[in-house]
Design a protein around this motif. Sequence first.
Motif: not given
Length: 253
Positions: A94-98, A116-119, A154-158
């Motif tokens: 919830p606090n943004s991309s890591e 990071t990839y989000t703001s 290991e990944l992030e999904a937006h």
Amino acid sequence: MKFISFPCYLVVMQLPTMAIGKVLSANNTSIIQDEVLAHKLGLIPIKVDPRLFEYMSENDVPNEKNTIVFKLNALCKKGSQRLIVLSSELKWLPNSSELILATESPASYSITKQKTYTSFSSSQDTLPEFSNYPIAPKDVDIIIAKHGPGQEIELEAHVVKDIGMTHAKWSPVATAKYGVLPKVVFLRDIEDDEAETFVKKCPIKVFDMEDIGKGKKRATVARPRVCTLSRECIREEGWDKNVAMRRVNGHII
């Protein structure tokens, strides 16, 4: 039928929903290629109301109003048994991309705050809509991958908002079918041994036996909605004179 097709089209193609639109892979040593993994993740339904989010165009910056971030970190340690990675492993951030945004000047990290990839200007879990109902995959038992010892993802999904016309993963429903209600009509009573023989002819158990008194039984239509009009019950010669397979005009199921 055309009046039914149009609302179906609107639901499948025009109704906005939330789905994983971008996958940032930091490490993938599994047997699933990054492209296939991203496609599988995109088809996992997300439990969130799309009305709470805005559409994101190509020029928009990912923020707390148009993007949801999940992370997945699944490691099968060496010497351990095979690991099944489920959708429950997707954890909401919830606090943004890591993940640190790649820049031309890594040395600037020591001077300015790492980007990071989000703001996000605020945490999404502070909103009353999500404080009691955290964002998560709709189903937690969807298999994403199967790891052997030493394999890791290991990944992030937006997650972003869009419609099914853009891609099928933003379609809020599966492909649906409809048809006319079947109607099976007995042209004469089929009773006793003949009725037992007839009931067994149907592979999907549309017919059943009913007691009509004095030790006699009669075939009856018990489950007309499951009938596929395959005509299996009247395939043998002569049975089409006893039973008629029809449709109820105007009754759509």
